[in-house]
Design a protein around this motif. Structure first.
Motif, short mmCIF file in Angstrom:
data_model
loop_
_atom_site.label_atom_id
_atom_site.label_comp_id
_atom_site.label_asym_id
_atom_site.label_seq_id
_atom_site.Cartn_x
_atom_site.Cartn_y
_atom_site.Cartn_z
N PHE A 1 -42.85 46.83 43.99
CA PHE A 1 -43.79 46.57 43.87
C PHE A 1 -43.90 45.44 42.68
O PHE A 1 -45.37 44.21 43.10
CB PHE A 1 -45.42 47.37 43.39
N GLY A 2 -43.58 45.62 41.62
CA GLY A 2 -43.61 45.01 40.59
C GLY A 2 -43.24 43.23 40.55
O GLY A 2 -43.51 42.00 40.63
N SER A 3 -41.92 43.51 41.53
CA SER A 3 -40.81 42.01 41.62
C SER A 3 -42.38 41.50 43.01
O SER A 3 -42.52 39.76 42.38
CB SER A 3 -40.41 42.82 43.03
N ILE A 4 -42.73 41.85 43.79
CA ILE A 4 -43.93 41.04 44.48
C ILE A 4 -45.23 40.48 43.39
O ILE A 4 -45.32 39.95 43.73
CB ILE A 4 -44.52 42.11 45.79
N LEU B 1 -46.11 36.11 42.98
CA LEU B 1 -47.45 36.07 42.99
C LEU B 1 -48.43 35.69 41.61
O LEU B 1 -48.83 34.34 41.59
CB LEU B 1 -48.51 37.26 43.84
N PHE B 2 -47.59 36.36 40.45
CA PHE B 2 -48.56 36.09 39.20
C PHE B 2 -47.94 36.46 38.51
O PHE B 2 -48.11 36.77 37.62
CB PHE B 2 -50.05 37.06 39.43
N PRO B 3 -46.82 35.25 38.27
CA PRO B 3 -45.38 35.72 37.16
C PRO B 3 -46.26 35.56 35.85
O PRO B 3 -45.85 36.37 34.93
CB PRO B 3 -45.01 33.78 37.65
N ASN B 4 -47.25 34.16 35.58
CA ASN B 4 -47.47 34.52 34.30
C ASN B 4 -48.24 35.50 33.41
O ASN B 4 -47.82 36.16 32.48
CB ASN B 4 -48.76 33.12 33.80
N VAL B 5 -48.90 36.32 34.34
CA VAL B 5 -49.42 37.76 34.52
C VAL B 5 -48.56 38.97 34.05
O VAL B 5 -49.20 39.41 32.84
CB VAL B 5 -50.62 38.25 34.96
N VAL B 6 -47.47 39.01 34.77
CA VAL B 6 -46.28 39.87 35.29
C VAL B 6 -45.79 39.83 33.88
O VAL B 6 -45.93 40.77 32.91
CB VAL B 6 -45.76 40.03 36.30
N GLU B 7 -45.36 38.29 33.51
CA GLU B 7 -44.38 38.55 32.40
C GLU B 7 -45.80 38.82 30.66
O GLU B 7 -44.59 38.94 30.37
CB GLU B 7 -43.47 36.76 31.97
N LYS B 8 -46.76 38.93 31.31
CA LYS B 8 -46.80 38.33 29.50
C LYS B 8 -47.62 39.99 29.54
O LYS B 8 -47.13 40.68 29.12
CB LYS B 8 -48.81 38.34 29.70
#
Length: 264
Positions: free
Chosen positions: A241-244, A248-255
């Motif tokens: 789910f984190g990969s999905i 969709l929202f790479p910057n948010v997830v990486e932060k």
């Protein structure tokens, strides 16, 4: 029981330990005949003895170094000539080293690509004509969640597994008309000796222990999907789910995930 593989012949690379070994046991439990390959013949022969004694199926073993292109091509020709039929190919051989790029030698990077990508491509290319002549088959490529969501200290490993996923996506469309299925397995960390090489600190599995997968249970899930048209198996579900979300929202997830991503 997966009756679809009863009496079928299944080729597994990297079958001497870890996930590959567990897949071999589960295939034999379901009545499949096996072609097991790895660099360690001693370990393969011990596994063969266990399987033959317990399940009574046919088992052939071959020494195969997936990272040695010339040996690989020659040995694969021998395997195909001697066995004729290969119904399922499990490309399991692979390894990783978790290091920052500046600490990774070009030799280490080259070796990971030779084994994880070029070796996998070579084995698949050798086996596909047999499956196409049979008008049936299943190619199962062991990739990784790292191929979908790269994190620090896995730049090369993630690149190799991302390549495996895209390679699989392409050949899936190429061989669909031949009634051949192509599935990628994208696991998170598995409790195997993979991390003896991948993680020199020995701390990674401690940090991600709750995400760690049982290799026997994962092998069972893989074997039960053999000869079922399945695009991907992604585990654990929350990590996928984190990969999905990252797609969709790479910057948010990486932060938000920065602290967790740096726990290698």
């Amino acid at each position: 029981m997966n009756h679809r593989i009863q009496g079928k012949t299944i080729l597994i690379t990297g079958a001497s330990r870890g996930l590959g070994e567990q897949i071999a046991y589960k295939c034999a439990e379901n009545g499949a005949n096996l072609i097991l390959t790895a660099r360690s013949m001693d370990k393969l022969e011990k596994i063969k003895d266990i399987i033959v004694d317990k399940y009574g199926v046919q088992v052939a073993t071959y020494r195969l170094d997936v990272g040695d292109r010339f040996e690989l091509e020659e040995r694969m020709d021998t395997i195909i000539e001697q066995n004729r039929t290969i119904d399922v190919l499990v490309n399991n051989a692979g390894f990783g080293k978790f290091k920052y790029l500046v600490d990774t030698s070009i030799e280490e990077a080259e070796e990971m690509f030779r084994v994880n990508v070029l070796g996998l491509i070579t084995v698949t290319k050798k086996v596909l004509p047999t499956m196409m002549n049979q008008k049936s088959g299943h190619v199962i490529n062991i990739a990784s969640q790292a191929g979908k969501l790269a994190t620090p200290k896995s730049s090369i490993y993630a690149a190799t597994k991302g390549a495996v996923i895209k390679f699989s996506d392409s050949i899936r469309m190429e061989v669909q008309k031949n009634n051949i299925f192509v599935t990628t397995i994208n696991p998170g960390p598995i409790h195997t000796n993979f991390f003896d090489i991948a993680d020199e600190t020995g701390k990674y599995l401690q940090h991600v222990g709750r995400w760690g997968l049982d290799p026997e249970l994962l092998a069972e899930k893989i074997v039960m999907r053999m000869f079922v048209q399945t695009r991907e198996i992604n585990l654990p579900k929350l990590m996928n789910f984190g990969s999905i979300l990252h797609a969709l929202f790479p910057n948010v997830v990486e932060k938000l995930g920065k602290r967790a991503f740096n726990k290698k």
